[in-house]
Design a protein around this motif. Sequence first.
Motif, PDB file in Angstrom:
ATOM      1  N   VAL A  17       1.636  -0.795  -3.891  1.00  0.00           N
ATOM      2  CA  VAL A  17       0.882  -2.009  -3.585  1.00  0.00           C
ATOM      3  C   VAL A  17      -0.589  -1.755  -3.876  1.00  0.00           C
ATOM      4  O   VAL A  17      -1.138  -0.716  -3.506  1.00  0.00           O
ATOM      5  CB  VAL A  17       1.038  -2.391  -2.096  1.00  0.00           C
ATOM      6  CG1 VAL A  17       0.185  -3.592  -1.743  1.00  0.00           C
ATOM      7  CG2 VAL A  17       2.491  -2.634  -1.739  1.00  0.00           C
ATOM      8  N   VAL A  41       7.065  -2.992   7.212  1.00  0.00           N
ATOM      9  CA  VAL A  41       7.607  -2.273   6.065  1.00  0.00           C
ATOM     10  C   VAL A  41       9.118  -2.290   6.211  1.00  0.00           C
ATOM     11  O   VAL A  41       9.667  -1.882   7.232  1.00  0.00           O
ATOM     12  CB  VAL A  41       7.088  -0.827   5.982  1.00  0.00           C
ATOM     13  CG1 VAL A  41       7.701  -0.084   4.797  1.00  0.00           C
ATOM     14  CG2 VAL A  41       5.558  -0.811   5.894  1.00  0.00           C
ATOM     15  N   PHE A 100       5.849  -5.361   3.275  1.00  0.00           N
ATOM     16  CA  PHE A 100       5.956  -4.470   2.129  1.00  0.00           C
ATOM     17  C   PHE A 100       7.336  -3.829   2.102  1.00  0.00           C
ATOM     18  O   PHE A 100       7.975  -3.669   3.139  1.00  0.00           O
ATOM     19  CB  PHE A 100       4.909  -3.356   2.196  1.00  0.00           C
ATOM     20  CG  PHE A 100       3.483  -3.834   2.251  1.00  0.00           C
ATOM     21  CD1 PHE A 100       2.972  -4.661   1.268  1.00  0.00           C
ATOM     22  CD2 PHE A 100       2.645  -3.452   3.289  1.00  0.00           C
ATOM     23  CE1 PHE A 100       1.648  -5.093   1.307  1.00  0.00           C
ATOM     24  CE2 PHE A 100       1.324  -3.881   3.336  1.00  0.00           C
ATOM     25  CZ  PHE A 100       0.825  -4.696   2.348  1.00  0.00           C
ATOM     26  N   ASN A 101       7.748  -3.419   0.913  1.00  0.00           N
ATOM     27  CA  ASN A 101       8.982  -2.655   0.746  1.00  0.00           C
ATOM     28  C   ASN A 101       8.636  -1.175   0.732  1.00  0.00           C
ATOM     29  O   ASN A 101       7.697  -0.758   0.036  1.00  0.00           O
ATOM     30  CB  ASN A 101       9.681  -3.031  -0.558  1.00  0.00           C
ATOM     31  CG  ASN A 101      10.177  -4.449  -0.544  1.00  0.00           C
ATOM     32  OD1 ASN A 101      10.712  -4.918   0.455  1.00  0.00           O
ATOM     33  ND2 ASN A 101      10.007  -5.149  -1.652  1.00  0.00           N
ATOM     34  N   LEU A 117      -3.631  -3.085  -2.479  1.00  0.00           N
ATOM     35  CA  LEU A 117      -4.077  -3.862  -1.334  1.00  0.00           C
ATOM     36  C   LEU A 117      -5.549  -4.200  -1.515  1.00  0.00           C
ATOM     37  O   LEU A 117      -6.406  -3.311  -1.522  1.00  0.00           O
ATOM     38  CB  LEU A 117      -3.849  -3.067  -0.051  1.00  0.00           C
ATOM     39  CG  LEU A 117      -4.184  -3.750   1.265  1.00  0.00           C
ATOM     40  CD1 LEU A 117      -3.349  -5.012   1.466  1.00  0.00           C
ATOM     41  CD2 LEU A 117      -3.968  -2.777   2.427  1.00  0.00           C
TER      42      LEU A 117
END
Length: 141
Positions: free
Chosen positions: A62, A139, A56-57, A64
């Motif tokens: 997100v 991340v 992930f950024n 999920l």
Amino acid sequence: MRILSTALLLAVTGCASNIPANMAGPAAIGAVDWAKATTVEVHLGDFHFHPETLRFNAGAPVALVLINTGGTEHKFVAPRFFAEAVIKPGQARPGVDGITLKAGERTRIDLAPTRPDTYGLECTEMLHSMLGMSGSIVVVP
């Protein structure tokens, strides 16, 4: 008494400087555009996560989606990751026991990772992690 007061003051101010990432910065004050969330599906099979590594950024929302494709109950446990993520208002933050899904069940949690790091992921059902049901969440900035 003065020494005790000074020690207490130092302890309190020391704690205040370690504000968790999910309580600081623009994401914490509502700057997350939840409409731009990327959907990421994770399948919890019998003794594996697919994908095994999630990427992930930081700051990017997100959706999920967890899907239990296995024949037994499984858990998605990543307490440090969930503790540091911003969770969409109105949704419950998973605790240290993570998210439990019965066979065939699916659930969704909307979040925005905040701190670049690598976080552990596992199923804490008896022996599941030992049988290969573990992974990581990465991340990146």
